[in-house]
Write a protein that holds these residues in place. Sequence first.
Motif, PDB file in Angstrom:
ATOM      1  N   VAL A  57      18.454   4.780 -28.314  1.00  0.00           N
ATOM      2  CA  VAL A  57      17.803   4.075 -29.361  1.00  0.00           C
ATOM      3  C   VAL A  57      18.012   2.616 -29.289  1.00  0.00           C
ATOM      4  CG1 VAL A  57      17.617   3.553 -31.988  1.00  0.00           C
ATOM      5  CG2 VAL A  57      18.054   6.139 -31.062  1.00  0.00           C
ATOM      6  N   ARG A  58      19.352   2.175 -28.781  1.00  0.00           N
ATOM      7  CA  ARG A  58      19.499   1.018 -28.418  1.00  0.00           C
ATOM      8  C   ARG A  58      18.890   0.510 -27.286  1.00  0.00           C
ATOM      9  NH1 ARG A  58      26.152   0.628 -28.105  1.00  0.00           N
ATOM     10  NH2 ARG A  58      26.589   1.847 -30.321  1.00  0.00           N
ATOM     11  N   GLU A  59      18.473   1.150 -26.230  1.00  0.00           N
ATOM     12  CA  GLU A  59      17.634   0.934 -25.156  1.00  0.00           C
ATOM     13  C   GLU A  59      16.347   0.318 -25.593  1.00  0.00           C
ATOM     14  OE1 GLU A  59      17.762   3.568 -22.146  1.00  0.00           O
ATOM     15  OE2 GLU A  59      19.626   3.824 -22.179  1.00  0.00           O
ATOM     16  N   LEU A  60      15.706   1.173 -26.721  1.00  0.00           N
ATOM     17  CA  LEU A  60      14.436   1.139 -27.175  1.00  0.00           C
ATOM     18  C   LEU A  60      14.149  -0.306 -27.947  1.00  0.00           C
ATOM     19  CD1 LEU A  60      11.559   1.972 -27.888  1.00  0.00           C
ATOM     20  CD2 LEU A  60      12.383   3.219 -29.654  1.00  0.00           C
ATOM     21  N   ALA A  61      15.465  -0.746 -28.663  1.00  0.00           N
ATOM     22  CA  ALA A  61      15.371  -1.727 -29.480  1.00  0.00           C
ATOM     23  C   ALA A  61      15.230  -3.013 -28.467  1.00  0.00           C
ATOM     24  CB  ALA A  61      16.507  -1.724 -30.431  1.00  0.00           C
ATOM     25  N   ALA A  62      16.443  -2.731 -27.249  1.00  0.00           N
ATOM     26  CA  ALA A  62      16.525  -3.967 -26.292  1.00  0.00           C
ATOM     27  C   ALA A  62      15.151  -4.240 -25.653  1.00  0.00           C
ATOM     28  CB  ALA A  62      17.738  -3.663 -25.250  1.00  0.00           C
ATOM     29  N   ALA A  63      14.232  -3.080 -25.625  1.00  0.00           N
ATOM     30  CA  ALA A  63      13.071  -3.178 -24.857  1.00  0.00           C
ATOM     31  C   ALA A  63      12.097  -3.968 -25.630  1.00  0.00           C
ATOM     32  CB  ALA A  63      12.713  -1.878 -24.463  1.00  0.00           C
ATOM     33  N   VAL A  64      12.225  -3.944 -26.884  1.00  0.00           N
ATOM     34  CA  VAL A  64      11.248  -4.764 -27.632  1.00  0.00           C
ATOM     35  C   VAL A  64      11.689  -5.903 -28.346  1.00  0.00           C
ATOM     36  CG1 VAL A  64       9.969  -2.422 -28.203  1.00  0.00           C
ATOM     37  CG2 VAL A  64      11.499  -3.144 -29.678  1.00  0.00           C
ATOM     38  N   LEU A  65      12.936  -6.089 -28.084  1.00  0.00           N
ATOM     39  CA  LEU A  65      13.702  -7.073 -28.675  1.00  0.00           C
ATOM     40  C   LEU A  65      13.240  -8.606 -28.271  1.00  0.00           C
ATOM     41  CD1 LEU A  65      15.749  -8.255 -30.825  1.00  0.00           C
ATOM     42  CD2 LEU A  65      17.222  -7.916 -29.014  1.00  0.00           C
ATOM     43  N   PRO A  66      12.571  -8.972 -27.279  1.00  0.00           N
ATOM     44  CA  PRO A  66      11.913 -10.221 -26.862  1.00  0.00           C
ATOM     45  C   PRO A  66      10.712 -10.352 -27.802  1.00  0.00           C
ATOM     46  CG  PRO A  66      12.733  -8.994 -24.898  1.00  0.00           C
ATOM     47  CD  PRO A  66      12.895  -8.133 -25.953  1.00  0.00           C
ATOM     48  N   VAL A  67      10.012  -9.310 -27.919  1.00  0.00           N
ATOM     49  CA  VAL A  67       8.752  -9.437 -28.532  1.00  0.00           C
ATOM     50  C   VAL A  67       9.098  -9.613 -30.212  1.00  0.00           C
ATOM     51  CG1 VAL A  67       6.549  -8.371 -29.681  1.00  0.00           C
ATOM     52  CG2 VAL A  67       7.508  -8.055 -27.199  1.00  0.00           C
ATOM     53  N   ALA A  68      10.182  -9.035 -30.669  1.00  0.00           N
ATOM     54  CA  ALA A  68      10.528  -9.150 -32.086  1.00  0.00           C
ATOM     55  C   ALA A  68      10.841 -10.723 -32.373  1.00  0.00           C
ATOM     56  CB  ALA A  68      11.700  -8.108 -32.499  1.00  0.00           C
ATOM     57  N   ARG A  69      11.708 -11.116 -31.432  1.00  0.00           N
ATOM     58  CA  ARG A  69      12.141 -12.482 -31.683  1.00  0.00           C
ATOM     59  C   ARG A  69      11.124 -13.538 -31.612  1.00  0.00           C
ATOM     60  NH1 ARG A  69      17.489 -11.588 -27.930  1.00  0.00           N
ATOM     61  NH2 ARG A  69      18.999 -11.046 -29.587  1.00  0.00           N
ATOM     62  N   VAL A  70       9.969 -13.348 -30.842  1.00  0.00           N
ATOM     63  CA  VAL A  70       8.985 -14.214 -30.871  1.00  0.00           C
ATOM     64  C   VAL A  70       8.028 -14.239 -32.093  1.00  0.00           C
ATOM     65  CG1 VAL A  70       6.711 -14.494 -29.503  1.00  0.00           C
ATOM     66  CG2 VAL A  70       8.676 -14.354 -28.308  1.00  0.00           C
ATOM     67  N   GLN A  71       8.037 -12.754 -32.679  1.00  0.00           N
ATOM     68  CA  GLN A  71       7.035 -12.510 -33.689  1.00  0.00           C
ATOM     69  C   GLN A  71       7.940 -12.809 -35.274  1.00  0.00           C
ATOM     70  OE1 GLN A  71       4.130 -12.229 -33.649  1.00  0.00           O
ATOM     71  NE2 GLN A  71       3.683 -11.747 -31.531  1.00  0.00           N
TER      72      GLN A  71
ATOM     73  N   ALA B 243      10.197 -10.947 -36.157  1.00  0.00           N
ATOM     74  CA  ALA B 243      10.229  -9.390 -36.824  1.00  0.00           C
ATOM     75  C   ALA B 243      11.998  -8.882 -36.494  1.00  0.00           C
ATOM     76  CB  ALA B 243       9.469  -8.348 -35.925  1.00  0.00           C
ATOM     77  N   HIS B 244      12.128  -8.128 -37.466  1.00  0.00           N
ATOM     78  CA  HIS B 244      13.550  -7.677 -37.582  1.00  0.00           C
ATOM     79  C   HIS B 244      13.714  -6.085 -37.175  1.00  0.00           C
ATOM     80  CE1 HIS B 244      15.626 -11.212 -39.070  1.00  0.00           C
ATOM     81  NE2 HIS B 244      14.577 -11.520 -39.574  1.00  0.00           N
ATOM     82  N   LEU B 245      14.446  -5.395 -36.369  1.00  0.00           N
ATOM     83  CA  LEU B 245      14.592  -3.983 -36.178  1.00  0.00           C
ATOM     84  C   LEU B 245      15.840  -3.743 -36.627  1.00  0.00           C
ATOM     85  CD1 LEU B 245      13.064  -4.244 -32.147  1.00  0.00           C
ATOM     86  CD2 LEU B 245      11.953  -3.609 -34.474  1.00  0.00           C
ATOM     87  N   LEU B 246      16.031  -2.358 -37.553  1.00  0.00           N
ATOM     88  CA  LEU B 246      17.195  -2.087 -37.801  1.00  0.00           C
ATOM     89  C   LEU B 246      17.515  -0.763 -37.314  1.00  0.00           C
ATOM     90  CD1 LEU B 246      16.447  -4.111 -39.934  1.00  0.00           C
ATOM     91  CD2 LEU B 246      17.853  -2.892 -41.701  1.00  0.00           C
TER      92      LEU B 246
ATOM     93  N   GLY C  76      18.011 -10.385 -34.294  1.00  0.00           N
ATOM     94  CA  GLY C  76      16.661  -9.765 -34.513  1.00  0.00           C
ATOM     95  C   GLY C  76      16.956  -8.378 -34.588  1.00  0.00           C
ATOM     96  N   VAL C  77      18.300  -7.795 -34.562  1.00  0.00           N
ATOM     97  CA  VAL C  77      18.682  -6.445 -34.721  1.00  0.00           C
ATOM     98  C   VAL C  77      19.545  -6.345 -35.947  1.00  0.00           C
ATOM     99  CG1 VAL C  77      19.492  -4.117 -33.685  1.00  0.00           C
ATOM    100  CG2 VAL C  77      18.026  -5.636 -32.314  1.00  0.00           C
ATOM    101  N   GLY C  78      19.316  -5.356 -36.846  1.00  0.00           N
ATOM    102  CA  GLY C  78      20.106  -5.098 -37.995  1.00  0.00           C
ATOM    103  C   GLY C  78      20.592  -3.879 -38.067  1.00  0.00           C
ATOM    104  N   VAL C  79      21.184  -3.277 -39.014  1.00  0.00           N
ATOM    105  CA  VAL C  79      21.698  -1.968 -39.428  1.00  0.00           C
ATOM    106  C   VAL C  79      21.241  -1.533 -40.812  1.00  0.00           C
ATOM    107  CG1 VAL C  79      24.018  -2.636 -40.257  1.00  0.00           C
ATOM    108  CG2 VAL C  79      23.573  -0.407 -39.066  1.00  0.00           C
ATOM    109  N   GLN C  80      20.898  -0.184 -40.971  1.00  0.00           N
ATOM    110  CA  GLN C  80      20.478   0.536 -42.347  1.00  0.00           C
ATOM    111  C   GLN C  80      21.877   1.230 -42.364  1.00  0.00           C
ATOM    112  OE1 GLN C  80      17.902  -0.088 -44.343  1.00  0.00           O
ATOM    113  NE2 GLN C  80      18.552   1.471 -45.621  1.00  0.00           N
TER     114      GLN C  80
END
Length: 310
Positions: A171-185, A187-190, A204-208
Amino acid sequence: MHVMAGVLLDARGHVLLAQRPPGKHLAGLWEFPGGKLDADELAVVGLVRELREELGIEAVVSEPLIRVPWRYGDRSLLLDARMVRRWHGEPMSLEGQALQWCDPAAVDPAMLSPADRPILRALQLPAGYPITPADVPPEAFEAWRRRLVESMEHGLRLALLRFPLWAPGRVRELAAAVLPVARVQGAHLLLSGDVAGALELGNGVGVQLKALQLSSLEERPLPWSQLVGASCHDEAELARASPFADFATLSPVSSTVTHPGATPLGWPAFQSMVEAAAVPVYALGGMTDADCQAARLAGGQGVAGIRGFW
């Protein structure tokens, strides 16, 4: 004490903040302009008066944003924030306070008075909070990488990556893979419960947080630049969330396929619990985009969900 706050947004989408002057409680911290209601004064009338006295404008008050019950020592207050997108005159300092226009996304919550931080988060957060389906197999990594990127490019600004069939590292790998787009846009991924993963990935990455995690916290688990959500099911858990979380989900509001035996709260109970909460709250459980207006009318931030969002 009922205190009104005006969330003034200009044509650029920037918000007006005022600094508490020397000699006042919490001097030096920033807040949304406004002030205390007079006895028997209507909320909107009082906010218009306060903004006239403080800023020299005639405000046109629109919809409520959030109501924040708060305590400072032995003083309790209800901070009632309303949106203000139109006014007559130019805001100016009439009470010796510094003023600044800020991009809401760039405001550091640490610079605000504690009761004003939930107002900032309510302004920053979107109305929808999608959660990934629980039955996604690990082989779907690439499909979900593409799906998340496409969703963020089309307006997704907040999402919970909850993949219980995956190893946490994947799951961390997935978040890391899309994180550059999240930061540009913007967006926040938890991540679901993975505080260490969020700390590792950074902005750009948080926690629930799960309810059990919430019960054992003694301090905020992430910096202010990373969002913390809390999974709540009753008023006590919402109260527990307020010192540590930026927002909460409250569930189940309606019947769900994933938890068929759970008793739904219903909108009246949801509204009652939200009124006592000091953080923005998303309705969760059987929700779709079509339920967003009902959640807003009940005082919520919006709706969170799984099947109704993907």
